[in-house]
Design an enzyme around this catalytic site. Sequence first.
Site, PDB file in Angstrom:
ATOM      1  N   LYS A  46       0.820  -1.200   0.000  1.00  0.00           N
ATOM      2  CA  LYS A  46       0.000   0.000   0.000  1.00  0.00           C
ATOM      3  C   LYS A  46       0.857   1.254   0.000  1.00  0.00           C
ATOM      4  CE  LYS A  46      -3.279  -2.472   2.865  1.00  0.00           C
ATOM      5  NZ  LYS A  46      -3.857  -2.527   4.256  1.00  0.00           N
ATOM      6  N   GLY A  47       2.106   1.112   0.444  1.00  0.00           N
ATOM      7  CA  GLY A  47       2.944   2.275   0.745  1.00  0.00           C
ATOM      8  C   GLY A  47       3.095   3.290  -0.358  1.00  0.00           C
ATOM      9  N   GLU A 102       7.909   2.671  -5.962  1.00  0.00           N
ATOM     10  CA  GLU A 102       8.068   2.127  -4.608  1.00  0.00           C
ATOM     11  C   GLU A 102       8.138   3.260  -3.588  1.00  0.00           C
ATOM     12  OE1 GLU A 102       8.007  -0.144  -2.501  1.00  0.00           O
ATOM     13  OE2 GLU A 102       9.154  -1.932  -2.993  1.00  0.00           O
ATOM     14  N   ASP A 103       7.674   2.960  -2.381  1.00  0.00           N
ATOM     15  CA  ASP A 103       7.775   3.959  -1.325  1.00  0.00           C
ATOM     16  C   ASP A 103       9.204   4.059  -0.789  1.00  0.00           C
ATOM     17  OD1 ASP A 103       7.652   1.411  -0.168  1.00  0.00           O
ATOM     18  OD2 ASP A 103       6.145   1.943   1.331  1.00  0.00           O
ATOM     19  N   ASP A 106      14.767  -0.523   1.295  1.00  0.00           N
ATOM     20  CA  ASP A 106      15.564  -0.729   2.505  1.00  0.00           C
ATOM     21  C   ASP A 106      16.663  -1.736   2.180  1.00  0.00           C
ATOM     22  OD1 ASP A 106      16.357  -0.603   5.178  1.00  0.00           O
ATOM     23  OD2 ASP A 106      15.049  -2.244   5.742  1.00  0.00           O
ATOM     24  N   PHE A 155      13.811   4.000  11.117  1.00  0.00           N
ATOM     25  CA  PHE A 155      12.499   3.625  10.593  1.00  0.00           C
ATOM     26  C   PHE A 155      11.644   4.885  10.468  1.00  0.00           C
ATOM     27  CE2 PHE A 155       8.286   1.735  10.443  1.00  0.00           C
ATOM     28  CZ  PHE A 155       8.496   0.641   9.621  1.00  0.00           C
ATOM     29  N   ASP A 162       3.761   3.245   6.814  1.00  0.00           N
ATOM     30  CA  ASP A 162       2.964   2.964   8.001  1.00  0.00           C
ATOM     31  C   ASP A 162       3.722   2.233   9.089  1.00  0.00           C
ATOM     32  OD1 ASP A 162       3.179   0.454   6.525  1.00  0.00           O
ATOM     33  OD2 ASP A 162       1.681  -0.324   7.913  1.00  0.00           O
ATOM     34  N   ARG A 168      -0.087   6.629   7.491  1.00  0.00           N
ATOM     35  CA  ARG A 168       0.139   6.774   6.044  1.00  0.00           C
ATOM     36  C   ARG A 168      -0.291   8.147   5.536  1.00  0.00           C
ATOM     37  NH1 ARG A 168       1.225   1.544   3.949  1.00  0.00           N
ATOM     38  NH2 ARG A 168       0.071  -0.157   4.921  1.00  0.00           N
TER      39      ARG A 168
HETATM   40  P1  IMP Z   1      13.161  -4.126   1.660  1.00  0.00           P
HETATM   41  O1  IMP Z   1      12.696  -5.359   0.974  1.00  0.00           O
HETATM   42  O2  IMP Z   1      14.039  -4.412   2.844  1.00  0.00           O
HETATM   43  O3  IMP Z   1      13.849  -3.158   0.697  1.00  0.00           O
HETATM   44  O4  IMP Z   1      11.890  -3.428   2.287  1.00  0.00           O
HETATM   45  C1  IMP Z   1      11.056  -2.639   1.554  1.00  0.00           C
HETATM   46  C2  IMP Z   1       9.658  -2.579   2.152  1.00  0.00           C
HETATM   47  O5  IMP Z   1       9.688  -2.601   3.580  1.00  0.00           O
HETATM   48  C3  IMP Z   1       9.009  -1.261   1.751  1.00  0.00           C
HETATM   49  O6  IMP Z   1       8.269  -1.372   0.554  1.00  0.00           O
HETATM   50  C4  IMP Z   1       8.137  -0.936   2.958  1.00  0.00           C
HETATM   51  O7  IMP Z   1       6.854  -1.510   2.822  1.00  0.00           O
HETATM   52  C5  IMP Z   1       8.839  -1.594   4.137  1.00  0.00           C
HETATM   53  N1  IMP Z   1       9.676  -0.615   4.869  1.00  0.00           N
HETATM   54  C6  IMP Z   1      11.034  -0.572   4.889  1.00  0.00           C
HETATM   55  N2  IMP Z   1      11.480   0.434   5.651  1.00  0.00           N
HETATM   56  C7  IMP Z   1      10.376   1.069   6.108  1.00  0.00           C
HETATM   57  C8  IMP Z   1      10.197   2.231   6.958  1.00  0.00           C
HETATM   58  O8  IMP Z   1      11.126   2.896   7.421  1.00  0.00           O
HETATM   59  N3  IMP Z   1       8.889   2.565   7.222  1.00  0.00           N
HETATM   60  C9  IMP Z   1       7.821   1.872   6.733  1.00  0.00           C
HETATM   61  N4  IMP Z   1       7.960   0.792   5.935  1.00  0.00           N
HETATM   62  C10 IMP Z   1       9.216   0.398   5.617  1.00  0.00           C
HETATM   63 MG    MG Z   2       4.872  -1.625   4.770  1.00  0.00          MG
END
Ligand code: IMP
Ligand code: MG
Length: 181
Positions: A46-47, A102-103, A106, A155, A162, A168
């Site tokens: 949803k982000g 993408e939001d 990470d 974070f 969220d 959000r």
């Molecule tokens: P990754 O696979 O580790 O790159 O994580 C990416 C996903 O984790 C994002 O699409 C978000 O949904 C969630 N995410 C990672 N960091 C944050 C944060 O700081 N706040 C909220 N959601 C996050």
């Molecule tokens: Mg999320």
Amino acid sequence: MPALDDANLGEIVVSEADLKARIAALGHQITEDYAGRAPLLVGVLKGAFVFMSDLARAIDLPVEFDFMAVSSYGSATKTSGVVRIVKDLDIDLSGRHVILVEDIVDSGLTLSYLRKNLKARNPASLEVCALLVREGRQKRSPTLKYVGFTIPPAFVIGYGLDVAERYRNLPYVCIWGGAES
Ligand code: IMP
Ligand code: MG
């Protein structure tokens, strides 16, 4: 609506004004790069819905939209890298110029899974537009054509992001000041 004195709201990382300016610039860049084409924006729910909504309106081209929802196994604040498609796309990607929206990136595991998955559907091109990239967290540096902001390793919440489905709708991105989940 979270109260402004909500103790879970930490320091602002990206202000409303900075979001507005950067998204206008990204929209302008995408408009130039995709001139004469109709890119398909694929939002990761949803982000990404808040960012995608503003980004699309900053693009002066006939854009189309689709969404997919993924869930990654793991706790609320950590990704395991194992991604499950919860809602798949409606539109056939073959021959399309796809921009994955993408939001936040990470570890980059969600993105690398999605990139592989979408590539296999034979789009004419595939690029990524990520609002936020968390500094120093990706094992291999991902090729991200469009990035809004690089942020420090805390974070964050707001502007689509969220914690347990809350926050959000904050018009800015700030550090989560609550307890680790
Ligand atoms: P990754 O696979 O580790 O790159 O994580 C990416 C996903 O984790 C994002 O699409 C978000 O949904 C969630 N995410 C990672 N960091 C944050 C944060 O700081 N706040 C909220 N959601 C996050
Ligand atoms: Mg999320």
